[in-house]
Structure formats: C-alpha cells, structure tokens
Enzyme design. Structure first.
Site, PDB file in Angstrom:
ATOM      1  N   GLU A  37      13.945   0.999   7.867  1.00 56.25           N
ATOM      2  CA  GLU A  37      14.151   1.958   8.946  1.00 56.25           C
ATOM      3  C   GLU A  37      12.766   2.323   9.490  1.00 56.25           C
ATOM      4  O   GLU A  37      11.883   2.694   8.702  1.00 56.25           O
ATOM      5  CB  GLU A  37      14.861   3.213   8.430  1.00 56.25           C
ATOM      6  N   ARG A 272      14.715  -0.777  -7.882  1.00 64.06           N
ATOM      7  CA  ARG A 272      13.564  -0.495  -7.029  1.00 64.06           C
ATOM      8  C   ARG A 272      12.297  -0.399  -7.875  1.00 64.06           C
ATOM      9  O   ARG A 272      12.351  -0.219  -9.095  1.00 64.06           O
ATOM     10  CB  ARG A 272      13.789   0.778  -6.225  1.00 64.06           C
ATOM     11  N   LYS A 282       8.916   7.321   1.888  1.00 65.53           N
ATOM     12  CA  LYS A 282       8.308   7.498   3.208  1.00 65.53           C
ATOM     13  C   LYS A 282       8.256   8.970   3.602  1.00 65.53           C
ATOM     14  O   LYS A 282       7.301   9.421   4.212  1.00 65.53           O
ATOM     15  CB  LYS A 282       9.102   6.708   4.252  1.00 65.53           C
TER      16      LYS A 282
HETATM   17  P1  ATP Z   1      12.030   5.441   1.419  1.00 62.61           P
HETATM   18  O1  ATP Z   1      12.907   6.159   0.459  1.00 62.61           O
HETATM   19  O2  ATP Z   1      10.621   5.302   0.977  1.00 62.61           O
HETATM   20  O3  ATP Z   1      12.136   5.945   2.813  1.00 62.61           O
HETATM   21  P2  ATP Z   1      13.949   3.523   2.019  1.00 62.61           P
HETATM   22  O4  ATP Z   1      14.715   2.801   0.994  1.00 62.61           O
HETATM   23  O5  ATP Z   1      14.613   4.629   2.722  1.00 62.61           O
HETATM   24  O6  ATP Z   1      12.590   3.974   1.411  1.00 62.61           O
HETATM   25  P3  ATP Z   1      14.099   1.535   4.000  1.00 62.61           P
HETATM   26  O7  ATP Z   1      13.313   1.451   5.225  1.00 62.61           O
HETATM   27  O8  ATP Z   1      15.543   1.839   4.108  1.00 62.61           O
HETATM   28  O9  ATP Z   1      13.352   2.568   3.087  1.00 62.61           O
HETATM   29  O10 ATP Z   1      13.890   0.258   3.073  1.00 62.61           O
HETATM   30  C1  ATP Z   1      13.914  -1.063   3.501  1.00 62.61           C
HETATM   31  C2  ATP Z   1      14.212  -1.937   2.320  1.00 62.61           C
HETATM   32  O11 ATP Z   1      13.225  -1.757   1.318  1.00 62.61           O
HETATM   33  C3  ATP Z   1      15.544  -1.580   1.701  1.00 62.61           C
HETATM   34  O12 ATP Z   1      16.261  -2.768   1.502  1.00 62.61           O
HETATM   35  C4  ATP Z   1      15.200  -0.911   0.425  1.00 62.61           C
HETATM   36  O13 ATP Z   1      16.170  -1.170  -0.549  1.00 62.61           O
HETATM   37  C5  ATP Z   1      13.843  -1.530   0.074  1.00 62.61           C
HETATM   38  N1  ATP Z   1      13.033  -0.597  -0.719  1.00 62.61           N
HETATM   39  C6  ATP Z   1      12.681   0.669  -0.408  1.00 62.61           C
HETATM   40  N2  ATP Z   1      11.996   1.247  -1.405  1.00 62.61           N
HETATM   41  C7  ATP Z   1      11.889   0.318  -2.389  1.00 62.61           C
HETATM   42  C8  ATP Z   1      11.285   0.298  -3.690  1.00 62.61           C
HETATM   43  N3  ATP Z   1      10.664   1.355  -4.179  1.00 62.61           N
HETATM   44  N4  ATP Z   1      11.399  -0.840  -4.410  1.00 62.61           N
HETATM   45  C9  ATP Z   1      12.016  -1.919  -3.917  1.00 62.61           C
HETATM   46  N5  ATP Z   1      12.599  -1.979  -2.709  1.00 62.61           N
HETATM   47  C10 ATP Z   1      12.546  -0.873  -1.946  1.00 62.61           C
HETATM   48 MG    MG Z   2      16.280   4.687   3.640  1.00 63.32          MG
END
Ligand code: ATP
Ligand code: MG
Length: 577
Positions: A37, A272, A282
């Site tokens: 996102e 993760r 983020k």
């Molecule tokens: P954040 O919580 O930091 O905002 P998010 O999961 O909301 O992270 P997205 O932009 O939705 O962020 O993530 C894009 C992809 O990265 C998703 O498929 C998510 O599963 C993966 N991802 C995010 N954080 C991790 C992590 N700590 N380890 C592995 N994959 C991750």
């Molecule tokens: Mg997310």
C-alpha cells in the site's frame, strides 16, 4: 555473490510452486505479485516479501508484478508510489530484467481496476450476494458480535436486489455523505470466522485519490479489491503474511461467487520478519519522520530500504540476509546482528580500502627530510587482487588516531607509546621519541617520532618485528571530511513493545547519531561519489552521503568491522582470569 539457483533450498512455498509447475497447474505459469500500500516507505520486512515473490518468479521463469494496493486514498501519496518503485528496482537489481512485472514502465495499480471491481460488486448484488447497509459504523461493529458470540443480521440484509442496485448506483454517483452507507457481502453473520460476517466491500469516501483523482467517491475495501486484482492480473500464487490467513476464506468466497471464466489465484501465507532493535510498521516509522525523531524516511538509522541504501548497505547483502532467514510458518525474531553480518561480509569482498583518521593526533617525524613528499603503494583490496593498487602521499607531518597512542600503556596495549616502535601501514616503522603537551590542559597534542628509512613498505631488512600496525594520513595532503557514526536507533531490543498509551519514542537512543567534523582522510577520497562505500582501514565501512557538498564530504558509517555479536558471545564464554 548470488547463490546458484540449483543450490537453493526449497521452503514450503517454493515446494508448492515447484509442485504446481510440475503438475502443469496454470499451464506451468508462475505469476506472483508484491502489493504494497503506498502509505509509507518500504522497510526490511517488505524486503523479505520482495525477495520471496520476485525470487520465485525469477527461479521459475515467471514474472512478479509490482502492484500498488491503493484502495485507501486518505493515507496514500505519489511520493510513496515513487519511492516504493525505486526501492523495489534497486533491491532486485539484476533480477529485474526477467521478473519485474510493470505496465509500460510503471507499476500496476489496484485503482486501475476500480471500474472492473465496481462491475464485480454489481454482479454480486444481482446474485443476492451483496447488499447496501445503512447501519452506522458503531452499529455495524456491534452487530458483528464477537469470536465466541454470533453476530446479528443487519435490518437492511433483505433489501431487494433492485433497491440494492439503485442505492449502490447512488452511492457511486455521490448522493450520500461519508459513512452513510456501505456495501456488504451477504455471507453468514454467525460464522466462526469474523471476516465472513457480512464484511464490508465498499465504503463512501469523498476524497481525491493520488492515482484516480476525483473519479470515485466510493472505494473498495482491501479484501474485496485484493483477490480481484490478483485475478485480473492472472496471478497464480498470491503470497502474503500470516495475518491474512483468516482472510483466505473470504478471498476464496469472493472469487468463487463470481463464476469467473479464468483460473483462480490461490493465497499462501508465511511468517513476517521481526528483527531486534527494529520497529517494523510503516505507521510507526511515519511517526518517527513526522515528529522529526529522524531526518526522513531515508535516515540511515531507519530500517527502510531507502535508509539502508543511504547508509551503504548493498542490495545483494539484503538479499543474502533474506535468503539466510528463510521462509517459514512460525513467527520469530531475527537478530539485527545477522543483517549487519551479511553487510560486512559483502563489503569485505567489494569495498576499496582507504585510510582516514577520525580523532587526529599530530605526528612529526624528526629525521624525515623537510619538504619531502613520497608516494607509497597501497593495496586497494586484499580480498580482490583485480582492484589493484593506488599511491598515497607520505610526508614529515602525519596524523594518527588518538586511540593508537597511550602515554602510559596498559599491559595489553601494543601500539604507540614513548620509546616503542610500530609500523605505519604501507609505509615505515616509526618510533615515538617524545610528546608535546598542551600547557593548559596537559593533553598530548603532538608526538615527536623518528622513522627507519630502511623499512619502506613495512618490513625491516634486519628482520626485527613490531607488534602493531596503525593507519595514518599525510597532514599536508589530507582532506577534511565529516563522518556520521550510527548506533542503534532504539536502546531496547524490542522497541515495538511499549505499554498501552506509551510512546515507542521513549526508547530512542539520543546517541544514535554522533557527527565528527574534523576527520582527516587520504586525498583519493576527494573524488568519491555519493553512494560509494569504502573500508576505512581499522575503522569500519563508510558510504558517501547525499548531503556531501562540494569540498566537504560526509561519510556514513555503514557498519563497524567487528562482528559485535561474536565479540559479545566470546566475552560471555571466556572465563575471567
Ligand atoms: P506495515 O504494517 O508496515 O504497514 P503492511 O503489511 O501494512 O506493513 P503492505 O504495504 O500491506 O504493508 O505490505 C506489502 C506486502 O509486504 C504484504 O504482502 C505484506 O504481507 C508484506 N510485508 C509487510 N510487512 C512484512 C514483514 N515484516 N515481513 C514480511 N513481509 C511483510
Ligand atoms: Mg497493510
């Protein structure tokens, strides 16, 4: 540096992909996606997902689409779209040639499918599988029940298809204010899976979108848009983190109810990445940026891809780290020291060696001819003979490191001290004859030394030995540079863990950045370009920062030379004498 493909261990996701390719599922095609996102910069956790998704595509001659999952316009921005695109390209580097899926040089956008997704919603309404609901957000939540308590049907659940179609059309046309109505799937309000209790598919948001402008005032929810975007792109394996496991029945329900003509994608979940001393969200990282706890998303102390790039971490070292941590189904916490180990290991192979003195102490070589300057040969990288040699200037006045001198040495101090001889790297043996002190502070400000002209290159013809070799620079030819020494951003191993109502910023280390301005560096560094990484001999790896103005270079310490983890472990295991 990369491990050959045939030696790659198969993790459980790669096993599934290998099986599917073998059985001819999806005609042997492999199409994955990385769907961030655009509401912040990518962090090291995303790097794990990138290496997995693009790595699989690369290994199976497939493609991985870079797709902005941009269904929540209020928090998203083109700045993030641009940084994410840049970071992904940088991180996958040479792989990009055959696995980076883009559309005419730009990433894919879920928002490009809003028209198609709207049409899918209409199809669900026509099948009696979706309805417009007027409950307030509070009542919607209340009616959902709890995991151990069934929910309650909305009073709007049995609206006629005609009324639902008309209301949904009006929602789209902007007839209602934010929050007035939602479109919901009609599944099962008593399902043990909360995500199946008539989840929201669309909500009203009168806000401009960074990619679609003011074309829409209703936006699909992540769960609705995600599987459909996967389907529209022909994704075969939709790989995400474990928290989406409970969403999978909804993912499958949506695709299943639409009677779609093409093969459906499947969702798989992995654990993760969590890492010591690291905030992995983020939202929390945005808070550090907004409150100016760091200088920006690419602050070299940030666990962001751009921060690590600015700090001097090579993309290949991050990929190596992701390979070493592997992909599994159980969450754990990886030691930050492992990432630093991978960085150090790679830089050791590729970084040119130079000499710089961080805390200069003046040395005058009394028996060296006045006005003479020699050029001495120095090896650029002992790990890489093809890196060749360079010439470094030597003269009567030099700088050495304050830490390499002790007026009164302890028993285990073998470097410079009055009356003792040491080797100057690539140069001569010198001996400290006397010291000059500041009359007021009593501090040693200058060393008076002699050199042995027969030891040029670092060896004595008579075979006598010295116990230490120290680095130095010529005072006359040295360039003044600034270095930024970074320590961990947080003092606690688990900065994510703060009590309810407490701010994670309370654990920030005020010493996480120490700037030193009058560092003396060998003149070859004058031409160093932004992003280049060097080993400052005996001090660590340093990378030219983008803040370097002409005439004054700024170097970020990428990583120290010593493996801190190994050192700590060794100390803990050695019995005290
Ligand atoms: P954040 O919580 O930091 O905002 P998010 O999961 O909301 O992270 P997205 O932009 O939705 O962020 O993530 C894009 C992809 O990265 C998703 O498929 C998510 O599963 C993966 N991802 C995010 N954080 C991790 C992590 N700590 N380890 C592995 N994959 C991750
Ligand atoms: Mg997310």
């Amino acid at each position: 540096m990369e491990v050959p493909l045939e030696n790659k261990p198969l993790d459980f996701i790669r096993e599934i992909v290998a099986e599917d390719v073998k059985s001819g599922k999806h005609q042997g095609r492999v199409l994955t996606r990385f769907p961030p996102e655009p509401n912040g910069y990518l962090h090291i956790g995303h790097a794990k997902s990138i290496c997995l998704n693009f790595g699989i595509a690369r290994e199976y001659n497939g493609v991985c689409n870079l797709r902005m999952d941009d269904t929540n316009p209020a928090k998203e921005d083109v700045e993030y779209v641009d940084s994410i695109t840049e970071d992904v390209k940088w991180l996958i580097g040479g792989w990009a040639d055959h696995c980076l899926g883009m559309k005419e040089g730009a990433p894919f956008f879920a928002s490009d499918y809003f028209g198609a997704i709207y049409a899918f919603a209409v199809t669900l309404i026509k099948k009696g599988k979706a309805y417009v609901c007027d409950l307030s957000p509070e009542d919607t939540e209340k009616f959902r029940g709890a995991p151990d308590k069934p929910g309650q049907d909305s009073p709007f659940r049995n609206r006629s298809i005609e009324e639902n179609l008309k209301l949904f059309e009006q929602m789209e046309a902007g007839a209602f204010p934010d929050g007035a109505r939602i479109l919901r799937a009609r599944i099962d309000m008593s399902s043990p899976n909360m995500w199946l209790r008539d989840p929201i598919l669309y909500r009203i948001r009168h806000v401009d979108h960074h990619h679609t402008g003011n074309a829409w005032c209703i936006y699909p929810m992540y769960d609705f848009a995600h599987g459909l975007s996967d389907y529209l792109e022909g994704i075969t394996h939709s790989i995400c983190t474990l928290e989406f496991e409970v969403h999978r029945p909804l993912y499958d329900w949506i695709l299943g109810e639409l009677d779609l003509p093409n093969a459906l994608p499947h969702q798989y979940e992995f654990a993760r990445l969590n890492m010591t001393y690291t905030l992995m969200s983020k939202r929390k990282l945005l808070d550090l940026v907004e409150t100016r706890a760091v200088v920006g998303w690419d602050d070299p102390r940030m666990p962001t891809v751009s921060g690590m790039r600015r700090r001097g971490y090579p993309a290949g070292a991050i990929r190596e780290f992701c390979k070493r941590i592997g992909v599994g189904k159980v969450e754990n916490v990886i030691d930050l020291a492992l990432l630093e180990f991978c960085v150090r290991e790679m830089l050791n192979k590729i970084a040119p060696r130079v000499m710089a003195v961080i805390k200069p102490l003046k040395v005058v070589i009394e028996n060296y001819p006045e006005g003479q300057c020699e050029e001495l040969d120095a090896v650029n990288n002992p790990e890489d003979p093809s890196a060749g040699t360079r010439r470094i200037p030597f003269g009567k006045v030099l700088y050495v490191e304050q830490d390499d001198f002790r007026e009164i040495p302890s028993k285990d101090f073998f470097r410079l001290t009055p009356g003792r001889e040491v080797r100057l790297r690539y140069a001569y043996f010198i001996k400290c004859e006397s010291v000059i002190k500041d009359p007021v502070t009593g501090e040693v400000v200058e060393l008076r030394c002699t050199y042995d002209s027969t030891t040029k290159g670092g060896n004595a013809p008579d075979g006598r030995k010295v116990k230490a070799t120290i680095h130095w620079v010529s005072a006359e030819k040295a360039k003044e540079v600034t270095v930024r020494l970074y320590n961990k951003l947080f003092t606690t191993e688990d900065p994510q863990a703060v009590a309810e109502g407490e701010d994670h910023k309370k654990n920030l280390d005020p010493q996480s950045l120490v700037e030193i301005t009058n560092v003396k560096a060998e003149p070859s560094l004058e031409n160093a370009s932004v992003g280049a990484v060097y080993q400052f001999e005996r001090l660590g790896y340093f990378c030219v920062d983008k803040d370097s103005a002409t005439g004054r270079k700024i170097f970020n310490r990428t990583v120290t030379l010593k493996d801190e983890l190994a050192k700590i472990e060794k100390r803990a295991n050695t019995p005290r004498k």
